[in-house]
Design a protein around this motif. Sequence first.
Motif, PDB file in Angstrom:
ATOM      1  N   UNK A  31       0.843  -1.129   0.028  1.00 26.58           N
ATOM      2  CA  UNK A  31      -0.005   0.123   0.054  1.00 26.58           C
ATOM      3  C   UNK A  31       0.828   1.298  -0.023  1.00 26.58           C
ATOM      4  N   UNK A  32       0.598   2.220  -0.725  1.00 24.90           N
ATOM      5  CA  UNK A  32       1.208   3.428  -1.021  1.00 24.90           C
ATOM      6  C   UNK A  32       0.426   4.388  -0.376  1.00 24.90           C
ATOM      7  N   UNK A  33       1.115   5.520   0.414  1.00 24.81           N
ATOM      8  CA  UNK A  33       0.475   6.668   0.930  1.00 24.81           C
ATOM      9  C   UNK A  33       0.825   7.630   0.448  1.00 24.81           C
ATOM     10  N   UNK A  34       0.210   8.638  -0.266  1.00 21.68           N
ATOM     11  CA  UNK A  34       0.563   9.638  -0.955  1.00 21.68           C
ATOM     12  C   UNK A  34       2.001   9.544  -1.488  1.00 21.68           C
ATOM     13  N   UNK A  35       2.823  10.252  -0.830  1.00 16.32           N
ATOM     14  CA  UNK A  35       4.291  10.306  -1.569  1.00 16.32           C
ATOM     15  C   UNK A  35       4.901   9.073  -1.782  1.00 16.32           C
ATOM     16  N   UNK A  79      -7.576  11.983   9.663  1.00 13.94           N
ATOM     17  CA  UNK A  79      -6.401  11.088   9.602  1.00 13.94           C
ATOM     18  C   UNK A  79      -5.377  11.511   8.736  1.00 13.94           C
ATOM     19  N   UNK A  80      -4.246  11.167   8.974  1.00 17.39           N
ATOM     20  CA  UNK A  80      -3.126  11.448   7.967  1.00 17.39           C
ATOM     21  C   UNK A  80      -3.323  10.327   7.001  1.00 17.39           C
ATOM     22  N   UNK A  81      -2.475  10.374   5.617  1.00 24.34           N
ATOM     23  CA  UNK A  81      -2.628   9.463   4.716  1.00 24.34           C
ATOM     24  C   UNK A  81      -1.918   8.016   5.275  1.00 24.34           C
ATOM     25  N   UNK A  82      -0.857   8.156   6.012  1.00 22.82           N
ATOM     26  CA  UNK A  82      -0.531   6.933   6.721  1.00 22.82           C
ATOM     27  C   UNK A  82      -1.354   6.392   7.630  1.00 22.82           C
ATOM     28  N   UNK A  83      -2.101   6.907   8.369  1.00 17.37           N
ATOM     29  CA  UNK A  83      -3.028   6.338   9.507  1.00 17.37           C
ATOM     30  C   UNK A  83      -4.205   5.604   8.623  1.00 17.37           C
ATOM     31  N   UNK A  84      -4.577   6.039   7.545  1.00 16.59           N
ATOM     32  CA  UNK A  84      -5.586   5.662   6.576  1.00 16.59           C
ATOM     33  C   UNK A  84      -4.834   4.408   6.069  1.00 16.59           C
ATOM     34  N   UNK A  85      -3.643   4.500   5.628  1.00 11.98           N
ATOM     35  CA  UNK A  85      -2.950   3.252   4.925  1.00 11.98           C
ATOM     36  C   UNK A  85      -3.070   1.916   6.081  1.00 11.98           C
ATOM     37  N   UNK A  86      -2.652   2.477   7.260  1.00 17.08           N
ATOM     38  CA  UNK A  86      -2.555   1.377   8.234  1.00 17.08           C
ATOM     39  C   UNK A  86      -4.080   0.722   8.534  1.00 17.08           C
ATOM     40  N   UNK A  95      -1.600  -9.446   8.897  1.00 15.03           N
ATOM     41  CA  UNK A  95      -0.986  -9.928  10.308  1.00 15.03           C
ATOM     42  C   UNK A  95       0.118  -9.331  10.662  1.00 15.03           C
ATOM     43  N   UNK A  96       1.016  -8.899   9.731  1.00 12.95           N
ATOM     44  CA  UNK A  96       2.036  -8.002  10.063  1.00 12.95           C
ATOM     45  C   UNK A  96       2.209  -6.585   9.059  1.00 12.95           C
ATOM     46  N   UNK A  97       2.615  -5.671   9.560  1.00 15.48           N
ATOM     47  CA  UNK A  97       2.886  -4.434   8.702  1.00 15.48           C
ATOM     48  C   UNK A  97       4.037  -4.088   8.781  1.00 15.48           C
TER      49      UNK A  97
END
Length: 213
Positions: A31-35, A79-86, A95-97
Amino acid sequence: MVMRVLILTGGTVEENFAKDYISKWNPDQVITADKGLLYAKKLNIKPDIILGDFDSCSKDIMQEFSTDKKIIVPCEKDDTDTGLAIQKAIETGADEILMIGGTGTRLDHVMGNFGQLFYAHSKGVKAELVDANNRIRVLNHEDTISKKDQFGKYVSLIPIYEARGVTLTGFKYPLKDHTLVFEQSLAISNELEAEEGIISFSEGKLLLIESRD
């Protein structure tokens, strides 16, 4: 079967390190978050899900990738883009990120990403944030760190805000039933002495940071 999800986000990425670490980690989904999409392009990684408000990455770059899972979110959001990606990674069954690009010059985002590690942990998902110098994860109430799997020489514990009953076995600086608090630096820059170190605590939350020189 364990499902591993890589999240590439828009902080600082040392490309040679990232390429090697990601190859060894071997994610099942990206998954990519923005940049983070720019880093996917540089690292020659095809994302499964592209997400972001694209305030720091041109939407035109999306056209270079064939995935049909492109999620554009508003710039003004809770939310931040990273938070939405999580959240998306957990929703898709992770199971793992592994988060790469989660550190850098924006300390507000770095601290927020630490919070995302705790969010994933609260959902029963193992998550780590890695850059060329550090590996960061949330500890269970009893955890083990081994020399053979160690990321760097230094082992630091950061309580959020307080952790009680902290016991360290197998470390250069052991502890026994100690209370760690955020405003003290007692548990910074410890080192393993034994082949394995055991970290346990009874109450609170602890962040583990392994650092290289």
